[in-house]
Each structure stands twice: as C-alpha cells, then as structure tokens.
Design an enzyme around this catalytic site. Sequence first.
Site, PDB file in Angstrom:
ATOM      1  N   LYS A  38       1.127   4.107  -2.888  1.00  0.00           N
ATOM      2  CA  LYS A  38       0.727   5.476  -2.604  1.00  0.00           C
ATOM      3  C   LYS A  38       1.863   6.470  -2.828  1.00  0.00           C
ATOM      4  O   LYS A  38       1.620   7.614  -3.232  1.00  0.00           O
ATOM      5  CB  LYS A  38       0.193   5.570  -1.170  1.00  0.00           C
ATOM      6  CG  LYS A  38      -1.164   4.886  -0.977  1.00  0.00           C
ATOM      7  CD  LYS A  38      -2.208   5.402  -1.946  1.00  0.00           C
ATOM      8  CE  LYS A  38      -3.614   4.995  -1.567  1.00  0.00           C
ATOM      9  NZ  LYS A  38      -4.627   5.471  -2.553  1.00  0.00           N
ATOM     10  N   TYR A  78       0.833  -1.206   0.000  1.00  0.00           N
ATOM     11  CA  TYR A  78       0.000   0.000   0.000  1.00  0.00           C
ATOM     12  C   TYR A  78       0.868   1.257   0.000  1.00  0.00           C
ATOM     13  O   TYR A  78       0.637   2.207  -0.760  1.00  0.00           O
ATOM     14  CB  TYR A  78      -0.909  -0.046   1.219  1.00  0.00           C
ATOM     15  CG  TYR A  78      -1.899   1.079   1.355  1.00  0.00           C
ATOM     16  CD1 TYR A  78      -2.970   1.206   0.478  1.00  0.00           C
ATOM     17  CD2 TYR A  78      -1.785   1.996   2.399  1.00  0.00           C
ATOM     18  CE1 TYR A  78      -3.890   2.238   0.632  1.00  0.00           C
ATOM     19  CE2 TYR A  78      -2.703   3.018   2.561  1.00  0.00           C
ATOM     20  CZ  TYR A  78      -3.752   3.137   1.671  1.00  0.00           C
ATOM     21  OH  TYR A  78      -4.664   4.157   1.828  1.00  0.00           O
TER      22      TYR A  78
END
Length: 307
Positions: free
Chosen positions: A171, A167
């Site tokens: 990001k 993640y």
Amino acid sequence: MTPSLSMAGKVAIVTGAGGGIGRDIAIQLAQAGARVVVNDIGVSLSGEGSDTGPAAAVVAEIRANGGDASANTDSISSRDGARRLVEQAVDTFGRVDCVVNNAGILRDRFFHKMSDEEWDAVLKVHLYGSFYTSSAAAPFFKEQGSGAYVHMTSTSGLVGNRAQANYAAAKMGIVGLSRTIAIDMQRAGVRSNCIAPFAWGRMVASIPVTTEAQKVAAERKQKLMTPGKVAPLAVYLGSDLAGDINGQVFAVRGNEIMLMSQPRPVKSVHQAEGWTPESIGEIAMPAMRGALTPLEETADVFNWPPI
C-alpha cells in the site's frame, strides 16, 4: 441531493468490484453515467479459489438500474491479465477513461513468520496489479489526452498496523506508484490519486474482536463506515470535476474526507564540519527528537468514533 452525471460518456474499469468497496464504486460510477467494466475473479479474502458470479452479479445490478456494464474475470496480478482487462474495455465500449485499482487480498502474519508465498501473493495483487493495470491503460490515456487513475492505499502503510508487513509495503508502494504516474503523465492530461478507505468489508471484518469494547466499536464501524461512503470520492476523482487534483492522497472515514500528508522534511540540522556518530547522538538527535514520529498504529491515530 441531485444525482450527478459527472461520468457521462466515459468508460471506467474497477478491479476487485465483485463486492465491498469495489462494488459500490462500480455502481456509483454507473449511476454517474459511466459504462463500467467490473473486474473480479471471485477469490476468497486470502486469494484462493475463483468464482465468476460476483462480477456478473454486479453487472446485472447495474443493468437492472439502466446502466451499462461488462464483467471481466482476468487476474490483474499478471501483465497479460491486466492487458486483457483494458482491451476488453476498449473492445466493448470503444475507449477507457478511468481505472480504479481496488483489487486486494490479505495474508496477515507477523513479518518474521511470513512465508515467501504470503509476501509475494499480496504484493502481486495490490502493487503489481495496480502497476500492470495502470500500465495497460496508459497508451490509451496518452492517445486521447485524458484519463484518471484512482488507487486504493491504506493507513496500514501510511501509519502502520501489526502483522501486515506485506499489505503495508504494497500500500505504501502504491502511493509512490501513484505519485510517479501523476508526474510522468501530467503533460498528457492524465491524473493519478490515492484513497485510503475506512470501510466495513471482508478485510475489516476479518480482524479478531476479543473484548466487549472492541465489539461495540466494531458494530459502530459496521454501521457508519460503509463501502458506499468511499465511492463518491472515487467517482469524483475519476471525473472531470477533479481536473486539477493530481498526485494526492485522501482518506474516507464514514462521512469524513481527509487530505493526508506526504513525506516532506520536518526538521533539519546542520554542522559546518560534518557529523560523526557521536556528534549525531549529542547534537542532531536531541535537536530533532521532538519532531520524531511516534510508533503508533492506525487505531492510535484515528482514535475518534466515525461520524
């Protein structure tokens, strides 16, 4: 406050808009006058399954309040799915002016235990999805000489969180993607910015709560860090009101809006004869040590209650 019609006459695409932050962004874009394509394939938090209901429900809500919207259930984790999504916006409403890359899933696990599938699935939705959808919209933006991208990043990447290597990498990749889009497309009148949202939704709610203090903090966040607090900034960045805002990273935490730093040199050392590993340890590192970034997580940096 007087309702804004800052998106009047414009067409917006919001991915992952069947619930949470995406739903509120889609609804507030419609309230600002945009016609909205609500994209959501209706998967679970970890990306399994599919359900056409969430996107259709948001479209029905927008229409019930006098707006105009269309549901889309294509997966933006493939180039063809993203292309169909953008083509639907153009076929249905005649143009596209704003893309909000919001869709996301979680597959949390300590990085050394993370499977290829857990890594790939998260990057496919977040990073590849943002790239594919942005790329599909780019020719239309260039032809009309205008357009706005709003990408969702996260402090998991900007600052750090444990067990979120996939993640966080995605990001942070989105920040680089957004910045490059901003540079590549500025001559065409196209803007690209990021938001790191703090909002109570499926992702935040999935974080385990093990102590009474964590429970109290979670209850406060649930009350104050609502998805609706993030949406106004997304609408602003997608509208002509933000015509001179490009390549930036913002965060929204309750009623706070923050402009986030981006990597730049913070300290420099020079030695005319060059460096050896030993002289780096003896001279360079002591000179820079006070400026080193602490190994903190998001909760360490944002350690005040939301307001």
